[in-house]
Design an enzyme around this catalytic site. Structure first.
Site, short mmCIF file in Angstrom:
data_model
loop_
_atom_site.label_atom_id
_atom_site.label_comp_id
_atom_site.label_asym_id
_atom_site.label_seq_id
_atom_site.Cartn_x
_atom_site.Cartn_y
_atom_site.Cartn_z
N ASP A 1 30.29 20.42 79.52
CA ASP A 1 30.16 19.01 79.87
C ASP A 1 31.53 18.40 80.14
O ASP A 1 32.42 18.46 79.29
CB ASP A 1 29.51 18.22 78.73
N GLY B 1 24.68 21.52 77.66
CA GLY B 1 23.53 22.14 78.33
C GLY B 1 22.30 21.88 77.49
O GLY B 1 22.34 22.07 76.26
N GLY C 1 19.48 23.43 76.97
CA GLY C 1 19.03 24.55 76.15
C GLY C 1 19.99 24.84 75.00
O GLY C 1 19.57 25.02 73.85
N GLU D 1 16.18 23.13 82.99
CA GLU D 1 17.48 23.36 83.61
C GLU D 1 17.68 24.84 83.94
O GLU D 1 18.77 25.26 84.34
CB GLU D 1 18.60 22.84 82.71
N GLY E 1 13.40 6.75 73.00
CA GLY E 1 14.76 6.25 72.76
C GLY E 1 14.83 5.43 71.49
O GLY E 1 14.38 5.86 70.43
N ASP F 1 27.16 7.17 72.36
CA ASP F 1 26.95 8.19 73.40
C ASP F 1 25.58 8.81 73.18
O ASP F 1 25.35 9.48 72.16
CB ASP F 1 28.05 9.26 73.32
N THR G 1 24.28 11.21 74.93
CA THR G 1 24.23 12.60 75.35
C THR G 1 23.71 13.49 74.22
O THR G 1 24.17 13.40 73.09
CB THR G 1 25.63 13.09 75.77
N ALA G 2 22.74 14.34 74.53
CA ALA G 2 22.18 15.33 73.60
C ALA G 2 21.25 14.74 72.55
O ALA G 2 20.76 15.48 71.69
CB ALA G 2 23.27 16.16 72.93
N ALA G 3 20.97 13.45 72.61
CA ALA G 3 20.07 12.86 71.60
C ALA G 3 18.67 13.46 71.70
O ALA G 3 18.07 13.84 70.69
CB ALA G 3 20.02 11.34 71.77
N GLY G 4 18.14 13.55 72.93
CA GLY G 4 16.82 14.13 73.11
C GLY G 4 16.79 15.61 72.77
O GLY G 4 15.82 16.11 72.19
N ASP G 5 17.87 16.31 73.09
CA ASP G 5 17.96 17.74 72.78
C ASP G 5 18.02 17.96 71.27
O ASP G 5 17.42 18.90 70.74
CB ASP G 5 19.19 18.36 73.43
N THR H 1 23.37 11.91 66.23
CA THR H 1 23.96 12.37 67.50
C THR H 1 24.50 11.23 68.34
O THR H 1 25.57 11.35 68.94
CB THR H 1 22.90 13.17 68.29
#
Length: 309
Positions: free
Chosen positions: A14, A40, A42, A141, A224, A248, A250-254, A285
């Site tokens: 990233d 990423g 995954g 992805e 969210g 940030d 980023t990656a919260a859902g992951d 996260t």
């Protein structure tokens, strides 16, 4: 005994552009800072599962560049089995360019690179691994045909499958959907798939009904800061989010997906408890920058949950 989670998915470096806001068409704005981190979808999900205590294995591809060694090292550092992370010669490792606004919201541009070289043959080589798993997790992805093959092998062995349909695609193939046990889109992804805007509980129930009619037993729509909606075996529940200051997303859902898979029972009976745990993990996260660097350890999550009981 911890869950064994096998993730088939993307591996990205990233590149994060820290900005105050998104530029308008034709506008030039300054960047506050620039940073890089492992990521990423995954890989993020695998790290979240591993840090929450799951035995975690990965199926994917990297290129033959310097980023490949970096990402392999980051996965191994997180105790993720990389036996089935293959190298594609002459291709770059996947990259993501993240426009991170001061509000904490992000916009992401993906360069798929080696991620789009993952094939059904790669998955078949990992058949024994998939057959030993409790949960097989995938997103979009990497190519859908590889995911469909992984889920086919998993279901033939009686294993549970979790699909995070992100980035969302319309007209998902029946060969994939018939082997999905639990689908977990966010509200935007769900609308693209179902055509139903997710605006209230009635629309959430209608969206869940769409998935159930496809033969998918469990549905989680992540919302969210509003939490998540769960539909399973005729019961619907909203799990609220934990209120924190996001810097940030980023990656919260992951993180939610990986943390969920680490604690979910294979009969899905503890899905509400597991989603609550996953929601708390995601709340950690969003309070830090970057993907891998922001994903919490399971002990942190459990301690935070214990404090509110």
């Amino acid at each position: 005994m911890p869950n064994h989670v096998v993730v088939i998915g993307s591996i990205n470096v990233d590149s994060i552009l820290h900005i105050q806001r998104l530029p308008q068409p034709g506008e030039t704005i300054k960047m506050d800072t620039f940073s890089q981190a492992a990521g990423g979808k995954g890989a993020n999900q695998a790290v979240a599962a591993a840090r929450s205590g799951a035995k975690t294995s990965f199926i994917g591809r990297v290129g033959d560049d310097a980023n490949a060694a970096f990402m392999r090292g980051e996965l191994v550092k997180n105790q993720i089995d990389t036996q089935y992370v293959a190298t594609t010669v002459g291709t770059q490792t996947g990259q993501a360019y993240i426009l991170l606004q001061a509000s904490g919201q992000n916009s992401i541009i993906i360069q798929h690179g080696a991620n789009f070289e993952v094939t059904p043959a790669d998955v078949q080589r990992a058949a024994d691994l998939i057959q030993s798993a409790d949960f097989v997790v995938a997103e979009f992805e990497t190519p859908v045909d590889a995911t469909a093959e992984a889920f086919k092998i998993a279901k033939a062995a009686g294993k549970m499958t979790i699909l995070n349909p992100a980035p969302a695609q319309k007209d998902l193939p029946a060969a994939l959907l018939k082997n999905v046990d639990l689908i977990a889109p966010n509200e935007t992804e769900s609308e693209l798939i179902t055509g139903i805007p997710v605006v209230d509980e009635d629309s959430m129930r209608a969206s869940a009904a769409y998935y159930h009619e496809l033969g998918i037993r469990g549905v989680i729509i992540t919302l969210g800061s509003k939490g998540s909606f769960i539909s399973l075996d005729g019961e619907a529940t909203i799990v609220p989010a934990f209120k924190v200051k996001a810097v940030d997303t980023t990656a919260a859902g992951d993180t939610f997906i990986g943390a969920l898979a680490s604690v979910l029972q294979t009969d899905l009976k503890n899905i509400v408890t597991a989603a609550t745990y996953a929601s708390m993990a995601s709340s950690f996260t969003v309070q830090k920058l970057g993907a891998f660097p922001s994903i919490p350890m399971g002990d942190e999550v459990r301690a935070a949950l214990a404090k509110i009981k």
